[in-house]
Structures are given as C-alpha cells and as structure tokens.
Design a protein around this motif. Structure first.
Motif, mmCIF file in Angstrom:
data_model
loop_
_atom_site.group_PDB
_atom_site.id
_atom_site.type_symbol
_atom_site.label_atom_id
_atom_site.label_comp_id
_atom_site.label_asym_id
_atom_site.label_seq_id
_atom_site.Cartn_x
_atom_site.Cartn_y
_atom_site.Cartn_z
ATOM 1 N N CYS A 14 -26.538 -64.889 -39.151
ATOM 2 C CA CYS A 14 -26.661 -65.723 -37.850
ATOM 3 C C CYS A 14 -26.499 -67.103 -38.269
ATOM 4 N N GLY A 15 -25.568 -67.845 -37.650
ATOM 5 C CA GLY A 15 -25.658 -69.482 -38.084
ATOM 6 C C GLY A 15 -24.742 -69.678 -39.051
ATOM 7 N N GLY A 16 -24.314 -70.741 -39.076
ATOM 8 C CA GLY A 16 -23.508 -71.277 -40.367
ATOM 9 C C GLY A 16 -21.949 -70.673 -40.194
ATOM 10 N N TRP A 17 -21.395 -71.659 -40.459
ATOM 11 C CA TRP A 17 -19.553 -71.180 -40.605
ATOM 12 C C TRP A 17 -19.213 -70.350 -41.546
ATOM 13 N N VAL A 18 -18.294 -69.488 -41.566
ATOM 14 C CA VAL A 18 -17.415 -68.977 -42.458
ATOM 15 C C VAL A 18 -16.019 -68.838 -41.778
ATOM 16 N N THR A 19 -15.140 -69.348 -42.771
ATOM 17 C CA THR A 19 -13.648 -69.615 -42.565
ATOM 18 C C THR A 19 -12.947 -68.707 -43.573
ATOM 19 N N MET A 20 -12.100 -67.807 -42.858
ATOM 20 C CA MET A 20 -11.178 -66.961 -43.809
ATOM 21 C C MET A 20 -9.689 -67.359 -43.332
ATOM 22 N N ARG A 21 -8.984 -67.201 -44.309
ATOM 23 C CA ARG A 21 -7.530 -67.475 -44.377
ATOM 24 C C ARG A 21 -6.599 -66.197 -44.630
ATOM 25 N N GLY A 66 -16.894 -71.273 -46.651
ATOM 26 C CA GLY A 66 -18.002 -70.634 -46.520
ATOM 27 C C GLY A 66 -19.270 -71.279 -45.560
ATOM 28 N N SER A 67 -18.620 -72.680 -45.339
ATOM 29 C CA SER A 67 -19.708 -73.381 -44.642
ATOM 30 C C SER A 67 -18.880 -74.284 -43.551
#
Length: 149
Positions: A14-21, A66-67
């Motif tokens: 819950c909360g906090g960004w995670v980016t995947m490409r 990851g953030s």
C-alpha cells in the motif's frame, strides 16, 4: 513493491510508487504497444496509476523505478484520470478497470497516438525520433493489476 505473476504486474503493498518497463525498446518495426487494466486497485485517486513511455535510463534512474512514477524519471505518462504528465500535452483520456490502452509511436511526426475504447488522443514529444523509448507503467495502490497486450 510490485511483482510479476505470470504476465500480470501486481502492486502488492500500500502506498509508494513502483514503475515497470518493457525489456525491449520500441523501434520502427515495433512501434505499437498496449496495456490492459485488470484492476485499478484499492485507491479512488485518479493519479495513482500511470501508463506511458520511458527513455533509455541511467543506472541510477533504473534504481529509482521502485519509488518514482514515469514522468519523475524523465518519462511521459497519462494518469487514470486522463491527465498528461511529463513534457507533453494532450486531451484528457480517462481509463479504469477493464480498459485497454493502446499506444502508437510515430517518430517521424514526433507523436504518440493513444486509444482507449472509442476515444483517441495525440500527444507530441519533442526529440522522440532520436530517442530509445520503452513502454512503461507506474502503480501506487494496493491490488493494482495490469498486463501488456
């Protein structure tokens, strides 16, 4: 954080960004991609899910995926509420659970056509013809689930 379950990316905290490409950059022969929103997650905020593009990143930028969300590492994205983030603009394009968002990059026109259902918008990215770009998405809320299509 986030994790892959077969071909589905899942936001498992819950909360906090995670980016995947994507692992492969787009190219003249591979300039279209799509993503399906299986579940927009537990949040009602329209900016907690982003889809878009990332440029080739430095190793320190890759470590920050990851953030941060796409545009915080010099990418371009559209939020679930339809707002454009990064150095591009376009008409509002909302999406949610069940949506398929398709991207078509035209490097000669420096444009990205984005389609969701019957709605189509165009964004322009200066200099994209000389960039290596990757499909990407960013998730913020618990239980968000997306997959490349």
């Amino acid at each position: 954080g986030g994790r892959m379950e077969d071909d589905v990316a899942v936001k498992c905290s819950c909360g906090g960004w995670v980016t995947m490409r994507a692992k492969k950059a787009l190219s003249p022969g591979n300039h279209q991609w799509g993503i399906k929103i299986l579940d927009q997650g537990d949040g009602a905020d329209g900016s907690g899910l982003m889809v878009g593009l990332l440029p080739r990143l430095s190793s320190s930028d890759v470590a920050s995926l990851g953030s941060k969300y796409c545009s915080e590492v010099d990418g371009w994205c559209v939020s679930r509420a339809g707002q454009f983030y990064g150095t591009w603009k376009g008409e509002k394009l909302e999406y949610g659970t069940g949506s398929v968002i398709e991207f078509n990059v035209d490097t000669s026109r420096e444009s990205v056509t984005i389609t969701s259902g019957e709605k189509k918008v165009v964004g322009f990215i200066n200099g994209i013809r000389d960039m290596e770009v990757y499909p990407a998405f960013s998730m913020y809320y618990l239980n968000q689930r997306v997959m490349f299509v």
